[in-house]
Design an enzyme around this catalytic site. Structure first.
Site, PDB file in Angstrom:
ATOM      1  N   ASN A 170      47.992  -3.923  19.533  1.00 23.23           N
ATOM      2  CA  ASN A 170      48.667  -4.658  20.611  1.00 23.23           C
ATOM      3  C   ASN A 170      47.878  -4.547  21.911  1.00 23.23           C
ATOM      4  OD1 ASN A 170      51.266  -5.952  19.740  1.00 23.23           O
ATOM      5  ND2 ASN A 170      51.612  -3.887  18.923  1.00 23.23           N
TER       6      ASN A 170
ATOM      7  N   ARG B 168      60.163  17.749  27.651  1.00 22.52           N
ATOM      8  CA  ARG B 168      60.022  16.312  27.896  1.00 22.52           C
ATOM      9  C   ARG B 168      59.872  15.990  29.384  1.00 22.52           C
ATOM     10  NH1 ARG B 168      60.575  13.011  23.603  1.00 22.52           N
ATOM     11  NH2 ARG B 168      61.771  14.035  22.010  1.00 22.52           N
TER      12      ARG B 168
ATOM     13  N   MET C  76      54.504   6.422  21.039  1.00 25.10           N
ATOM     14  CA  MET C  76      55.517   7.010  20.162  1.00 25.10           C
ATOM     15  C   MET C  76      56.166   8.245  20.793  1.00 25.10           C
ATOM     16  SD  MET C  76      55.408   4.805  17.838  1.00 25.10           S
ATOM     17  CE  MET C  76      56.318   5.459  16.444  1.00 25.10           C
TER      18      MET C  76
ATOM     19  N   HIS D 114      59.024  -3.832  19.833  1.00 23.58           N
ATOM     20  CA  HIS D 114      59.679  -3.131  18.730  1.00 23.58           C
ATOM     21  C   HIS D 114      59.638  -4.021  17.493  1.00 23.58           C
ATOM     22  CE1 HIS D 114      62.276  -0.190  16.869  1.00 23.58           C
ATOM     23  NE2 HIS D 114      63.001  -1.186  16.391  1.00 23.58           N
TER      24      HIS D 114
ATOM     25  N   THR E 125      65.211   0.119  29.067  1.00 24.22           N
ATOM     26  CA  THR E 125      66.355   0.654  29.813  1.00 24.22           C
ATOM     27  C   THR E 125      66.697   2.000  29.184  1.00 24.22           C
ATOM     28  OG1 THR E 125      67.859  -0.544  28.358  1.00 24.22           O
ATOM     29  CG2 THR E 125      67.232  -1.652  30.416  1.00 24.22           C
TER      30      THR E 125
ATOM     31  N   GLU F 140      53.584  -9.843  16.252  1.00 18.77           N
ATOM     32  CA  GLU F 140      53.372  -9.000  17.431  1.00 18.77           C
ATOM     33  C   GLU F 140      52.161  -9.409  18.263  1.00 18.77           C
ATOM     34  OE1 GLU F 140      53.848  -4.730  17.133  1.00 18.77           O
ATOM     35  OE2 GLU F 140      54.813  -4.937  15.189  1.00 18.77           O
TER      36      GLU F 140
HETATM   37  C1  GRF Z   1      53.631  -1.643  16.456  1.00 18.97           C
HETATM   38  O1  GRF Z   1      54.204  -1.997  15.219  1.00 18.97           O
HETATM   39  C2  GRF Z   1      54.690  -1.632  17.505  1.00 18.97           C
HETATM   40  O2  GRF Z   1      55.691  -2.576  17.301  1.00 18.97           O
HETATM   41  C3  GRF Z   1      55.264  -0.253  17.353  1.00 18.97           C
HETATM   42  O3  GRF Z   1      54.135   0.557  17.073  1.00 18.97           O
HETATM   43  C4  GRF Z   1      53.109  -0.226  16.463  1.00 18.97           C
HETATM   44  C5  GRF Z   1      51.864  -0.080  17.296  1.00 18.97           C
HETATM   45  O4  GRF Z   1      50.677  -0.474  16.670  1.00 18.97           O
HETATM   46  N1  GRF Z   1      56.016   0.116  18.524  1.00 18.97           N
HETATM   47  P1  GRF Z   1      49.330  -0.575  17.542  1.00 18.97           P
HETATM   48  O5  GRF Z   1      49.033   0.784  18.108  1.00 18.97           O
HETATM   49  O6  GRF Z   1      49.527  -1.605  18.615  1.00 18.97           O
HETATM   50  O7  GRF Z   1      48.258  -0.985  16.566  1.00 18.97           O
END
Ligand code: GRF
Length: 212
Positions: free
Chosen positions: A16, A67, A92, A111, A143, A177
């Site tokens: 992404n 955290r 993550m 997501h 949010t 995505e």
């Molecule tokens: C994607 O599937 C996104 O929707 C999720 O984590 C993945 C990230 O993949 N939150 P990348 O690091 O962008 O390859």
């Protein structure tokens, strides 16, 4: 209107992130990625940032006692970059309420499900187990409630009879995505979408949410 300053947070591959780098370079997004921050030193996305000459930082979460202290270090680094928008791209980590409130209305996440269906993990298997015919991805404002912020854009694909969780993960990434996130960030950077000032939070935009 000047370009928006974008900070991208990653934990992994960064596909992404790459789509966003490309969309900034080709002018689809009226923005500049001014920094990439990872909580993992071995995230391949860091190589992508380097190749694009974007400054990057690693802030390993395991170096922090809790955290709040991690989020506080993250916030300090982000704010030094004076972002207009913070983009979570496969980041993550669950973020504290204080952190989320600080960036309310200027932080997006992607997501891999048709939210409000399947917040959290294992979205592809859950869609298969439920016998869904449609699946997809959602870009939403972040949010305080996990994966519950209002959608900026959502797009769907049709689940095939022979799809597995692995094939769906790949199809959602490649067919949905990688075009959805640049479109949503482009909308934000062109001031086509904003978050309402008060709860219940809504994405306010000139066009309705796209559903393919
Ligand atoms: C994607 O599937 C996104 O929707 C999720 O984590 C993945 C990230 O993949 N939150 P990348 O690091 O962008 O390859």
């Amino acid at each position: 209107m000047s370009n928006k300053r974008i900070v991208v947070l990653i934990s992994g591959n960064g596909r992404n992130l790459q789509a966003l780098i490309d969309a900034c370079a080709n002018g689809q997004i009226a923005g500049d990625i001014v920094g990439v921050i990872s909580n993992k030193a071995d995230a391949y996305g860091l190589e992508r940032a380097k190749s694009a000459a974007i400054p990057s930082w690693v802030i390993p979460h395991q170096n922090f006692a809790d955290r709040h202290s991690f989020d506080s270090a993250l916030r300090t680094q982000i704010d030094q970059l004076k972002p207009d928008l913070v983009v979570l791209a496969g980041f993550m980590r669950i973020l504290t309420d204080d952190f989320v409130r600080h960036y309310l209305g200027r932080m997006l996440n992607i997501h891999p499900s048709l939210l409000p269906k399947y917040p959290g993990l294992n979205t592809h298997q859950r869609a298969l187990d439920a016998g869904d015919q449609q699946h997809g991805a959602t870009v939403h404002f972040v949010t305080p409630e996990l994966d519950a912020g209002p959608a900026v854009l959502q797009a769907t694909l049709t689940i095939n009879a022979n799809d597995t969780a692995a094939s769906l993960a790949q199809r959602v990434m490649e067919e949905v995505e990688l075009s959805l996130y640049p479109s949503a960030v482009a909308d934000y950077c062109a001031d086509r979408v904003t978050l309402s000032a008060q709860p219940p939070y809504q994405a306010i935009r000139s066009n309705p949410v796209r559903s393919n």
